[in-house]
Design an enzyme around this catalytic site. Structure first.
Site, PDB file in Angstrom:
ATOM      1  N   ARG A   1       0.576  -1.476  -0.067  1.00 26.21           N
ATOM      2  CA  ARG A   1       0.166   0.537  -0.306  1.00 26.21           C
ATOM      3  C   ARG A   1       0.886   1.181  -0.148  1.00 26.21           C
ATOM      4  O   ARG A   1       1.960   1.127   0.263  1.00 26.21           O
ATOM      5  CB  ARG A   1      -1.214   0.317   1.198  1.00 26.21           C
ATOM      6  CG  ARG A   1      -1.795  -0.787   1.048  1.00 26.21           C
ATOM      7  CD  ARG A   1      -3.296  -1.469   2.757  1.00 26.21           C
ATOM      8  NE  ARG A   1      -4.502  -1.972   1.986  1.00 26.21           N
ATOM      9  CZ  ARG A   1      -4.450  -3.227   2.149  1.00 26.21           C
ATOM     10  NH1 ARG A   1      -3.129  -3.658   2.273  1.00 26.21           N
ATOM     11  NH2 ARG A   1      -5.561  -3.334   2.800  1.00 26.21           N
ATOM     12  N   THR A   2       0.438   2.383  -0.652  1.00 23.81           N
ATOM     13  CA  THR A   2       1.052   3.296  -0.616  1.00 23.81           C
ATOM     14  C   THR A   2       0.585   3.849   0.979  1.00 23.81           C
ATOM     15  O   THR A   2      -0.859   4.740   1.272  1.00 23.81           O
ATOM     16  CB  THR A   2       0.444   4.500  -1.548  1.00 23.81           C
ATOM     17  OG1 THR A   2       0.459   3.882  -2.743  1.00 23.81           O
ATOM     18  CG2 THR A   2       1.396   6.056  -1.101  1.00 23.81           C
ATOM     19  N   LEU A   3       1.664   3.845   1.892  1.00 17.95           N
ATOM     20  CA  LEU A   3       1.740   4.122   3.077  1.00 17.95           C
ATOM     21  C   LEU A   3       1.923   6.538   3.256  1.00 17.95           C
ATOM     22  O   LEU A   3       1.179   6.896   4.336  1.00 17.95           O
ATOM     23  CB  LEU A   3       2.378   3.476   4.197  1.00 17.95           C
ATOM     24  CG  LEU A   3       2.056   2.360   3.972  1.00 17.95           C
ATOM     25  CD1 LEU A   3       3.132   1.299   4.985  1.00 17.95           C
ATOM     26  CD2 LEU A   3       0.980   1.558   4.594  1.00 17.95           C
TER      27      LEU A   3
END
Length: 232
Positions: free
Chosen positions: A9-11
């Site tokens: 995921r794009t954290l």
């Protein structure tokens, strides 16, 4: 046995673009953005296009994570291709594309895996102009002028004062240049390489990038902390 990689995921956004500003004008929609891409706080890339035509009637601009914007463009390519496959003489207008984007952004937010973008979607179909925006958690609205990022705070007051519905193309470009100049002065992530695009009933046009004329000799620029308590 090799372990299957976990889903990623794009954290936190890595390479980001700053503000997009768009307005309605007499013949359609005008949109402006700079071409900077910041890697963290480093202005790493200076030729990132953040405005793209979508289908026959729409223009999309994006702030935020560039890779997530590329993912959104992939979604939209599939949407437009599926729509064209019907070959029914109809095509998706800007209102439909904007509604689709609001559902995508809100759906990803509910999965705790948001697309880290604020999007501006403008277009014209059958003479009807449409301009709206949606942010990374699905909040959306439509208006006569919209802006994302720092532009939402610094350029909307200018647009509220100077925008009117009968703006010519030249007046609209001049107004957008004024907004982008303010952002260039005040936004550390802005770069002096601007791209302006328009969409009318004839279709979308993306103009070549250019640089704004600037003036840096203002006294407040030379000594910005003068008179500030506790300054060095």
């Amino acid at each position: 046995m090799e372990r299957v990689a976990d889903s990623q995921r794009t954290l936190y956004p890595y390479v980001t673009g700053t503000s997009v500003v768009a307005i309605k004008y007499k013949d359609g929609i005008l949109m402006a953005a700079d071409m900077g891409g910041s890697y963290g706080s480093t202005l790493r890339y200076k030729s990132v296009e953040r405005i793209k035509p979508i289908g026959k009637h729409s223009l999309l601009g994006a702030s935020g994570e560039i890779s997530d914007f590329q993912e959104i463009l992939r979604y939209l390519d599939e949407l437009i291709l599926y729509d064209n496959m019907w070959d029914d003489g109809n095509s998706l207008g800007p209102k439909e594309v904007h509604n689709y984007l609001t559902r995508v952004m809100y759906n990803r937010r509910n999965k705790f895996n948001p697309l880290w973008n604020a999007l501006v979607l403008g277009g014209i179909k059958n003479g009807q102009k449409y301009l709206g925006m949606v942010n990374m958690i699905g909040i959306n609205f439509e208006d006569n002028h919209v802006a994302t990022g720092l532009g939402n705070h610094l350029t909307r007051p200018i647009l509220r004062d100077e925008w009117h519905e009968n703006l010519t193309f030249e007046e609209g470009v001049k107004l957008l240049e004024k907004c982008m100049r303010v952002l260039l002065y005040r936004d550390r992530s802005a770069v002096n390489k601007i791209q302006i695009s328009k969409i009318t009933d004839e279709g979308a046009t993306l103009f070549p990038p250019f640089s704004l004329k600037t003036y840096w000799e203002f006294s407040s620029f030379k000594n910005p902390t003068a008179g500030a308590e506790g300054s060095w």
